[in-house]
Write a protein that holds these residues in place. Structure first.
Motif, PDB file in Angstrom:
ATOM      1  N   LEU A   1      -6.430  52.927  29.266  1.00 15.80           N
ATOM      2  CA  LEU A   1      -6.777  51.905  30.254  1.00 15.80           C
ATOM      3  C   LEU A   1      -7.786  50.976  29.597  1.00 15.80           C
ATOM      4  O   LEU A   1      -8.899  51.383  29.253  1.00 15.80           O
ATOM      5  N   TYR A   2      -7.387  49.729  29.408  1.00 15.03           N
ATOM      6  CA  TYR A   2      -8.175  48.777  28.617  1.00 15.03           C
ATOM      7  C   TYR A   2      -8.492  47.544  29.449  1.00 15.03           C
ATOM      8  O   TYR A   2      -7.609  46.999  30.111  1.00 15.03           O
ATOM      9  N   HIS A   3      -9.753  47.088  29.400  1.00 18.09           N
ATOM     10  CA  HIS A   3     -10.132  45.922  30.204  1.00 18.09           C
ATOM     11  C   HIS A   3     -10.965  44.917  29.414  1.00 18.09           C
ATOM     12  O   HIS A   3     -11.805  44.224  29.963  1.00 18.09           O
ATOM     13  N   GLY A   4     -10.717  44.841  28.115  1.00 16.12           N
ATOM     14  CA  GLY A   4     -11.432  43.873  27.290  1.00 16.12           C
ATOM     15  C   GLY A   4     -10.950  42.456  27.511  1.00 16.12           C
ATOM     16  O   GLY A   4      -9.968  42.205  28.217  1.00 16.12           O
ATOM     17  N   VAL A   5     -11.639  41.516  26.887  1.00 18.00           N
ATOM     18  CA  VAL A   5     -11.304  40.100  27.066  1.00 18.00           C
ATOM     19  C   VAL A   5     -10.219  39.641  26.093  1.00 18.00           C
ATOM     20  O   VAL A   5      -9.665  38.554  26.240  1.00 18.00           O
ATOM     21  N   VAL A   6      -9.921  40.448  25.087  1.00 18.30           N
ATOM     22  CA  VAL A   6      -8.890  40.130  24.097  1.00 18.30           C
ATOM     23  C   VAL A   6      -7.660  40.988  24.373  1.00 18.30           C
ATOM     24  O   VAL A   6      -7.777  42.181  24.641  1.00 18.30           O
ATOM     25  N   ASN A   7      -6.477  40.390  24.320  1.00 16.59           N
ATOM     26  CA  ASN A   7      -5.249  41.145  24.586  1.00 16.59           C
ATOM     27  C   ASN A   7      -5.047  42.269  23.573  1.00 16.59           C
ATOM     28  O   ASN A   7      -5.426  42.156  22.401  1.00 16.59           O
ATOM     29  N   TRP A   8      -4.435  43.350  24.035  1.00 13.37           N
ATOM     30  CA  TRP A   8      -4.133  44.500  23.185  1.00 13.37           C
ATOM     31  C   TRP A   8      -2.905  44.180  22.334  1.00 13.37           C
ATOM     32  O   TRP A   8      -1.798  44.044  22.841  1.00 13.37           O
TER      33      TRP A   8
END
Length: 344
Positions: A130-137
């Protein structure tokens, strides 16, 4: 299936970690997450109503500031059992080594399961990031992508795939689930973004139907505490204004319940702000110097273009990743290409 957990949950100090575990420890939220975010063919194998949270964490202490995790047991429709392992990455950019971390944690889960009882077969583990960074995975979701090898050596390279729930790619309308899950996912999506202030009223409005119930008020308090401790994108007045928009009649009554905490938080921030800013700048410069030192030792000359970009980086996580790449890159050109991808 055996309970692979310990008797005590580890102490939780990171606000993202605390909020994630407080919400996703609820059985109904966990089941709702599986229902809405697992692939249909995977979900068809599971009895999502059988999901149970175990008590252990497998994240290393040194990585606890960047990752949180929860492990669920779930029954399969064929009568056997499986695990769903959710790794929550609370960083602003993807970690290129997450597949390796997942493998380490999955092995620990299997080891503990084997210690609990004699197993003829290992239970499958469904790893979900579960990822919520500002840069796309943009990192490959296959473990084998971490290797460089000839075709002849392919059979000796271990492999597995993991799922990624990348909130940076979701529009608000694409975020599904019941109220508790949807509000949580929206908060995770915007908590590092400058858009948080503008999104708060609509996020709070989702809680309107729950506000009259005890669980709704408990959750709202959990949300407000999370916002007060996890972001510098908003202040007390922003939250007060958003509450008043979402709850015109109740907004003024809700805020006093957390006013004392906010005042204390603000006081502590005021006392520490100057010192923290100075310490942060010093740490960033040290991190930049470490990358530069490695590059100079390995390649002697560092181009001015790379020096300039290093000076502009104010994210310690990115500098930490670049340090690893500086050690492993075979040439300055390779390092430059990796740097371009990370800063893209």
């Amino acid at each position: 299936m055996p309970d692979v957990g310990s008797d005590l949950m580890p102490e939780i100090t990171n606000p993202h970690d605390r909020f994630f575990k407080e919400v996703f420890a609820r059985k109904e939220v966990a089941a709702d997450f599986l229902l809405n975010y697992l692939p249909v063919d995977v979900l068809a194998c599971l009895d999502e109503n059988s999901i149970n949270l175990t008590k252990d964490s497998f994240v290393d202490n040194e990585l606890a500031t960047h990752f949180s995790d929860l492990l669920y047991e779930v029954d399969l429709h064929d009568g056997s059992g499986a695990y769903v392992y959710v790794l929550f990455e609370h960083k602003s950019f993807p970690d290129s080594e997450v597949a390796f971390q997942l493998l380490r944690y999955m092995v620990r889960i299997w080891e503990q399961a084997c210690r609990q009882r004699q197993l003829k077969k290992l239970p499958p583990i469904i790893p979900v990031v579960l990822y919520h960074g500002v840069v796309n995975w943009k990192i490959s979701r296959k473990f084998s992508a971490m290797f460089e090898h000839t075709e002849a050596l392919g059979p000796f390279v271990p492999d597995f795939s993991y799922l990624v729930c990348d909130l940076s790619r979701y529009n608000n309308d694409d975020i599904k689930g019941m109220v508790l899950l949807k509000v949580t996912m929206l908060l995770f999506k915007y908590i590092m973004s400058e858009e948080l202030r503008g999104q708060l009223p609509e996020i709070f409005k989702l809680l309107k139907d729950l506000s009259a119930r005890e669980t709704g008020m408990e959750y709202l308090q959990t949300v407000l505490v999370y916002l007060s401790k996890s972001t510098d994108k908003i202040n007390r007045e922003d939250i007060k204004e958003a509450l008043e928009i979402a709850f015109p009649s109740e907004g003024g009554e809700i805020m006093p319940t957390i006013a004392e905490e906010w005042i204390q938080e603000g006081f502590e921030r005021g006392m520490q702000q100057g010192m923290q800013q100075g310490m942060q700048q010093g740490m960033l410069q040290t991190a930049r110097d470490n990358v530069l030192d490695i590059l100079e030792v390995r390649f002697e000359t560092v181009p001015q273009s790379i020096l300039k970009r290093l000076k502009e980086i104010n994210n310690p996580d990115i500098l930490k990743m670049l340090l690893k790449k500086a050690i492993r890159s075979s040439s300055m050109d390779e390092f430059r290409k990796i740097m371009d991808i990370i800063l893209e």
